[in-house]
Scaffold this motif. Sequence first.
Motif, PDB file in Angstrom:
ATOM      1  N   MET A   4      45.209  -3.265  91.519  1.00 16.20           N
ATOM      2  CA  MET A   4      46.037  -2.739  90.457  1.00 16.20           C
ATOM      3  C   MET A   4      47.382  -2.356  91.061  1.00 16.20           C
ATOM      4  O   MET A   4      47.440  -1.536  91.963  1.00 16.20           O
ATOM      5  CB  MET A   4      45.323  -1.522  89.867  1.00 16.20           C
ATOM      6  N   ARG A   5      48.432  -2.960  90.524  1.00 14.76           N
ATOM      7  CA  ARG A   5      49.757  -2.730  91.088  1.00 14.76           C
ATOM      8  C   ARG A   5      50.784  -2.566  89.983  1.00 14.76           C
ATOM      9  O   ARG A   5      50.550  -2.967  88.838  1.00 14.76           O
ATOM     10  CB  ARG A   5      50.137  -3.898  91.975  1.00 14.76           C
ATOM     11  N   ASP A  29      45.657  -7.090  85.442  1.00 15.49           N
ATOM     12  CA  ASP A  29      47.055  -7.460  85.671  1.00 15.49           C
ATOM     13  C   ASP A  29      47.527  -8.508  84.666  1.00 15.49           C
ATOM     14  O   ASP A  29      48.656  -8.457  84.193  1.00 15.49           O
ATOM     15  CB  ASP A  29      47.260  -7.972  87.104  1.00 15.49           C
ATOM     16  N   CYS A  64      54.400   6.617  93.253  1.00 21.13           N
ATOM     17  CA  CYS A  64      55.479   5.766  92.720  1.00 21.13           C
ATOM     18  C   CYS A  64      56.798   6.513  92.563  1.00 21.13           C
ATOM     19  O   CYS A  64      57.781   5.947  92.091  1.00 21.13           O
ATOM     20  CB  CYS A  64      55.056   5.192  91.373  1.00 21.13           C
ATOM     21  N   GLY A 124      55.495  -3.431  92.974  1.00 27.78           N
ATOM     22  CA  GLY A 124      54.620  -3.755  94.086  1.00 27.78           C
ATOM     23  C   GLY A 124      53.741  -2.628  94.578  1.00 27.78           C
ATOM     24  O   GLY A 124      52.840  -2.859  95.392  1.00 27.78           O
ATOM     25  N   ARG A 125      53.966  -1.392  94.095  1.00 25.34           N
ATOM     26  CA  ARG A 125      53.128  -0.272  94.547  1.00 25.34           C
ATOM     27  C   ARG A 125      51.705  -0.461  94.062  1.00 25.34           C
ATOM     28  O   ARG A 125      51.460  -0.754  92.908  1.00 25.34           O
ATOM     29  CB  ARG A 125      53.650   1.070  94.014  1.00 25.34           C
ATOM     30  N   ARG A 126      50.758  -0.287  94.967  1.00 26.39           N
ATOM     31  CA  ARG A 126      49.343  -0.355  94.605  1.00 26.39           C
ATOM     32  C   ARG A 126      48.916   1.028  94.135  1.00 26.39           C
ATOM     33  O   ARG A 126      49.101   2.016  94.841  1.00 26.39           O
ATOM     34  CB  ARG A 126      48.516  -0.813  95.795  1.00 26.39           C
ATOM     35  N   LEU A 127      48.335   1.068  92.959  1.00 21.74           N
ATOM     36  CA  LEU A 127      47.885   2.329  92.387  1.00 21.74           C
ATOM     37  C   LEU A 127      46.447   2.603  92.790  1.00 21.74           C
ATOM     38  O   LEU A 127      45.638   1.685  92.949  1.00 21.74           O
ATOM     39  CB  LEU A 127      47.990   2.286  90.858  1.00 21.74           C
ATOM     40  N   LYS A 128      46.145   3.880  92.947  1.00 20.52           N
ATOM     41  CA  LYS A 128      44.783   4.283  93.250  1.00 20.52           C
ATOM     42  C   LYS A 128      43.929   4.112  92.001  1.00 20.52           C
ATOM     43  O   LYS A 128      44.413   4.268  90.879  1.00 20.52           O
ATOM     44  CB  LYS A 128      44.755   5.747  93.697  1.00 20.52           C
ATOM     45  N   GLU A 129      42.645   3.794  92.208  1.00 21.76           N
ATOM     46  CA  GLU A 129      41.728   3.581  91.095  1.00 21.76           C
ATOM     47  C   GLU A 129      40.612   4.608  91.133  1.00 21.76           C
ATOM     48  O   GLU A 129      40.297   5.161  92.183  1.00 21.76           O
ATOM     49  CB  GLU A 129      41.138   2.173  91.167  1.00 21.76           C
ATOM     50  N   GLN A 178      48.210   3.682  84.653  1.00 25.09           N
ATOM     51  CA  GLN A 178      48.987   2.500  85.016  1.00 25.09           C
ATOM     52  C   GLN A 178      49.932   2.012  83.916  1.00 25.09           C
ATOM     53  O   GLN A 178      51.010   1.506  84.236  1.00 25.09           O
ATOM     54  CB  GLN A 178      48.075   1.369  85.473  1.00 25.09           C
ATOM     55  N   ASN A 231      49.071   8.992  91.429  1.00 28.57           N
ATOM     56  CA  ASN A 231      49.755   7.714  91.243  1.00 28.57           C
ATOM     57  C   ASN A 231      51.228   7.907  90.877  1.00 28.57           C
ATOM     58  O   ASN A 231      52.084   7.142  91.321  1.00 28.57           O
ATOM     59  CB  ASN A 231      49.039   6.866  90.186  1.00 28.57           C
TER      60      ASN A 231
END
Length: 183
Positions: free
Chosen positions: A1-2, A26, A87, A10-15, A54, A83
């Motif tokens: 998940m970005r 996505d 970001c 491009g930041r990857r988010l925590k799940e 997100q 998150n």
Amino acid sequence: MRVITGSARGRRLKELMGTDTRPTTDKVKEGLFSIIQFDIEGRRVLDLFAGTGQLGIEALSRGAAEAVFVEKRMDAVKLVRENLELCQLSENAKVHAGEALAYLRSGEKFDLIFLDPPYGSDLLDQALERIVTFDICRAHGIIVAESAAEKVLSPVAAPYRLYREYRYGKIKLTVYHRDGNEV
């Protein structure tokens, strides 16, 4: 998940761990933001049933003025805040811990509303009904509802109207518009 594009691109988010939360894929997220790409900048956004946050984070990354995240699970509320920090978008965000349907009584107005409740519940129909009843969308506002493709949503009353439905495999995005205050 970005994050797809914008300031946090491009930041990857925590799940969240486990299967209680189903993040928007996505592919669906790209489709959603393609649909509303010209309706984000400078707008006030509500990410109801926020989960990981997100959708609201993507909107902030793309230039939304402010995003409000509503989530009842405390682990998800904590994750949304993490998150946002990751970001560097916390400054323009508010995170509310509590029931999504109860929050709709707050009287706050939004330009863009994301609805992505658990698929097996009737929360989506209830949320749409309350949004219309409390009229929390500003003139020319947009509601984007994510559901299972086979879900039939209840009709909405004026000044709200169904704009269009989009299908992405087993997922459907239903877009509603609120008319302006024309006489």
